[in-house]
Design an enzyme around this catalytic site. Structure first.
Site, short mmCIF file in Angstrom:
data_model
loop_
_atom_site.label_atom_id
_atom_site.label_comp_id
_atom_site.label_asym_id
_atom_site.label_seq_id
_atom_site.Cartn_x
_atom_site.Cartn_y
_atom_site.Cartn_z
N ASP A 98 0.73 -1.20 -0.11
CA ASP A 98 0.01 0.00 0.09
C ASP A 98 0.88 1.60 -0.28
O ASP A 98 2.25 0.97 0.49
CB ASP A 98 -0.92 0.28 1.77
CG ASP A 98 -0.15 0.48 2.54
OD1 ASP A 98 1.06 -1.13 2.52
OD2 ASP A 98 -0.33 0.50 3.26
N GLU A 99 0.36 2.37 -0.35
CA GLU A 99 0.94 3.78 -0.71
C GLU A 99 2.22 4.00 -0.64
O GLU A 99 2.91 4.58 -0.56
CB GLU A 99 0.96 4.08 1.25
CG GLU A 99 -0.66 4.52 1.96
CD GLU A 99 -1.21 4.46 3.36
OE1 GLU A 99 -1.45 5.46 2.87
OE2 GLU A 99 0.71 4.09 4.11
#
Lengths: 550, 550
Positions: free
Chosen positions: A331-332
């Site tokens: 993620d991210e």
């Protein structure tokens, strides 16, 4: 099928069963029944029952003796004293596997691959005092049945009783995955806190353990102990191999698989403390330009050396867990971090690759490493939706940014777990943690109430074919503002809400669920879990009286 | 005045003092100093010091020995080991009243009328190991100084040290009232929970105890014991006279006045269980038409008998508390309840009074009753703003509906306490408790962060003359969704925020406050209060690094 029809008909006329999650099929009666002072649970038909099944029986017996939960009615059951005194006594519960079942321990079955778990059971409690029976095709199913049995009883002056015999329950989960995610990197949780959470999770079958992150690396990984010795908050704030084994076996004996996560390539700043060569934009400032949270730092995914290091680390970490699934995160990802990192730019230039191509190579390598040791990869949704990464067909996606993204993941054909911030993030709405943030509210306001998650529809906007891709769902606790002091009060009883959606199936009525959720809270408190009250006690004792327009 | 000027100049160049609330005037240095193993606190110049002052000295010494709080820096102080080892040792703190001070106990002084309390102190800690001195004009002031002294020290391998000697602190509160309101009626809190809260409140000088409400009546009032015997949640969920004395004396010895509240004429449904003749619209349905919360029920304010009963009840309840102030409530009066109550309509007709005229008569009667026993009345803002009720000039208003209403109360000329829901309600934003409320968010969303209350301006929109009407302010915990399991985590460290606004004065910088608030949280945990972490530990150890744009 006839049995189900009968039960469904009965459902309409019988009172609410104070059990969480509500069984898929059940009937109750109106006959008082109490547990005999010599009540016992016997395992039948097995020469040497699995030890964890015996332990579960012992634990259930202990709960029955110690819960001492008064009925949630205004007089706490006092007006039923005569009925309880005159009730037939139940002497025993007989527990057995169906004749065709293979005998395996709860712990073995708990770590089966997600779709392979068998959790159904049949529980029958006659009203005449003759033996109750619990049968299942698996010890895991027997364990779920024991969990239900342990919730049926109240205490009145030392008698353990119900007013709702007979019971006929035929149960099995709507979805194979019901989870709870705990982040132990933002703030550390001692093993005792995790075990208490596992005790409370008995119908949730997966602890998604987000064990390390940018802020700290508490996991002691054999062969990589420098990561925790330099990256844990302190020498005592670690999970040793013995701790992990303790947690894993404690969980498995309670029907829970521990699915660990080492988030990559982002969220890895802390690795630079022992391996600065592997981390780009280490603690770069301002952090907002390099990461979603401080401190910044990402694995140099274009580096062959870093890819090898990461693969070896993941394999070593995954070996600590019997789980068939292991999450590599994803993620991210912050592109600016790599754009500003000379080493990554040099690697990309030498390989003539774009960042996304390098991410693909990196991801394929680490997933192959996991597959080589028998693990199926789990990733956050960006790896499916945002990046053109090659993933094995059996890869599982965690939908977190928005519940609306579930349909997008489904379109890509991957199985997935509902973990959306707009329904299931337990940390939202409690104030923001970033400094110098004047009003200080959280990014995912408002607070996600139990009513909100209870209303979740797992198959919204999915085609019939896509509906089969839903493995289940979970609540998540990111711990920027959580620690041992507020773990229970943030999680319980709220996280039970999603567990019922994914066990009993969606579409439940919040008005009917509330009294049962009160029971969860009050029973948890009796068992040492600091669940919070959802209403004034006046309301908890009078179902419906505090409803809007009551 | 010269001393203050010097200190103010020093303030600009000295590091942050990890004390909450921040003293009004202080300077610190950069010299390490440690407590001698034989460190002691001596009370000088008093032949027989008040027992509660001696107890406070003993408690402070115990905290100094047991806190074992490591400095909130990345290495937890390890790099200061040489400095600490080589530091001068402080042998003693000398505590004395100024020569003109009258010797009274902390407990006596704590219950002085709000404007009469004397809480200032002067604390000097030289850097050369010579005795530290604490002086004040009151034992209450000495107690506040001891509280400050107890926060200055960290632990490193068994040494109790500071790196910031010498200290020169001259302190006194900006506002005389700093409170915390606790509702013990929606859900009950055992005495131990209240005492733990009082321990944590040491610089908050008032527990506003909303002890009873519509849902339950846990207060045992001599002469009115039928109220609690029929109205408490159970026989064990009461505050006996001994419990109240225990709480009151425990509070007073910690410089805290217990200002009790029996809310009238609304919020009194529970009284009907023993006195149905006094309550209109008892548990009327739908509750939304008769009350802001279930169960409905209001005192029959137009009845002379009910007015006499209420007056006697309030006098008997007020006699349990040494406080000079007592709250008669007065919020959320529901006119429809009286409009539909035949008895009230008959009384009004017989007396030829409007409802507001009856309310005036009722209020004057109950306030006269309190005044006759030496109590000053406190009321919620509606009694000043919404109803044409005659109030004594010294009546104190609690502004709760909106902070904007403070100016309206001030225009009416009454002194008031800031308790506004938009800044200080600790229960907001945690989900709503009303049943069948689909998304279930709370009426006063969002969550009120510590940053929000810290930014509060007590004199906004007030004229110079009106500013003198501000007595102070408080956080409030309504307990529809709170109980012993989440009391600490909802209240701490958030409620410390307002306490600093009203002690140190408004206008503080949230960025500078956060590291000190971390210290509050971590020190509280060491002392057994389950305060929550406000940030990942990574951030707590690195002030500013997790600020926006850091």
């Amino acid at each position: 099928m006839l049995a189900f029809v009968t039960l469904s008909v009965l459902l309409a006329v019988t009172p609410t069963l104070a059990v969480w999650p509500v069984p898929r099929q059940y009937s109750t009666g109106a006959t008082p029944l109490r547990l005999s002072p010599s009540f016992y649970i016997s395992i039948k038909g097995l020469n040497s029952p699995p030890q964890d099944l015996q332990a579960a029986v012992t634990r259930t017996t202990t709960y029955l003796r110690n819960d001492k939960l008064q009925a949630l009615v205004p007089d706490r059951g006092a007006s039923s004293a005569n009925a309880v005194r005159g009730a037939k006594a139940l002497d025993s519960l007989s527990v057995s596997l169906t004749s065709t079942a293979k005998v395996r321990s709860i712990s073995e079955e708990a770590v089966d691959d997600i779709e392979a778990r068998v959790e159904g059971y049949t529980l029958t409690i006659p009203s005449d005092g003759s033996a109750a029976t619990l049968t299942a095709n698996s010890t895991l199913g027997l364990f779920r049945g024991l969990t239900t049995f342990g919730q049926l009883w109240y205490d009145l002056d030392g008698s353990t009783y119900t007013l709702q015999a007979p019971f006929n329950i035929v149960d099995s989960p709507a979805y194979p995955y019901r989870g709870l995610m705990l982040d132990t990197a933002r703030n550390y949780f001692p093993v005792a806190d995790i075990k208490r959470t596992l005790d409370a999770m008995s119908w949730i079958n997966t602890l998604h353990w987000h064990v390390v992150d940018a802020q700290s690396f508490p996991l002691v990984v054999p062969g990589f102990t420098e990561l925790s010795s330099t990256g844990a908050y302190s020498a005592s704030q670690v999970y040793s191999t013995a701790d992990v084994q303790d947690i894993v076996s404690y969980a498995a004996a309670r029907g829970i698989n521990v699915m660990a996560e080492i988030d990559t390539p982002g969220h890895t700043s802390v690795i630079a403390r022992s391996h600065p060569e592997h981390i780009a934009c280490f603690e770069a400032s301002p952090w907002t330009q390099f990461a979603n949270e401080p401190p910044a730092g990402q694995l140099r995914l274009a580096s062959a050396s870093t890819t090898n290091f990461t693969t070896s680390l993941l394999k070593a970490a995954a070996a600590l867990f019997p789980s068939k699934t292991f999450s590599t995160g994803g993620d991210e990802l912050n592109a600016n971090c790599y754009n500003k990192d000379a080493a990554t730019q040099a690697d990309l230039a030498a390989q003539k690759k774009t960042l996304n191509q390098a991410l693909d190579t990196f991801t394929q390598a680490i997933h192959k490493g996991l597959r080589d040791v028998g693990k199926r990869a789990v990733v956050w949704e960006e790896m499916v939706i945002d990046h053109p990464v090659t993933l094995a067909n059996d890869t599982i996606a965690l939908v977190w940014i928005s519940s609306a993204n579930a349909a997008t993941v489904a379109q890509k054909g991957f199985k997935f777990i509902h973990a959306a911030s707009d329904y299931f993030y337990l940390d939202c709405g409690g104030g923001g943690w970033v400094g110098q943030n004047p009003n200080g509210n959280s990014w995912c306001d408002p607070f996600k109430t139990w009513q909100k998650s209870y209303s979740f529809n797992p198959t919204a906007n999915l085609t019939e074919a896509q509906k089969k891709l839903v493995l289940g769902g979970q609540h998540l606790l990111w711990t920027e503002q959580a620690g041992p002091t507020n773990l229970d009060s943030i999680v319980w009883p709220r996280a039970a809400s999603a567990a019922e959606v994914f066990w009993s199936g969606p579409g439940g009525d919040i008005g009917k669920a509330l009294p049962r959720l009160h029971d969860v809270s009050f029973r948890f408190v009796q068992r040492g879990v600091r669940a919070i009250p959802l209403q004034p006690l006046w309301c908890a004792l009078r179902p419906g009286k505090c409803d809007l327009n009551a």
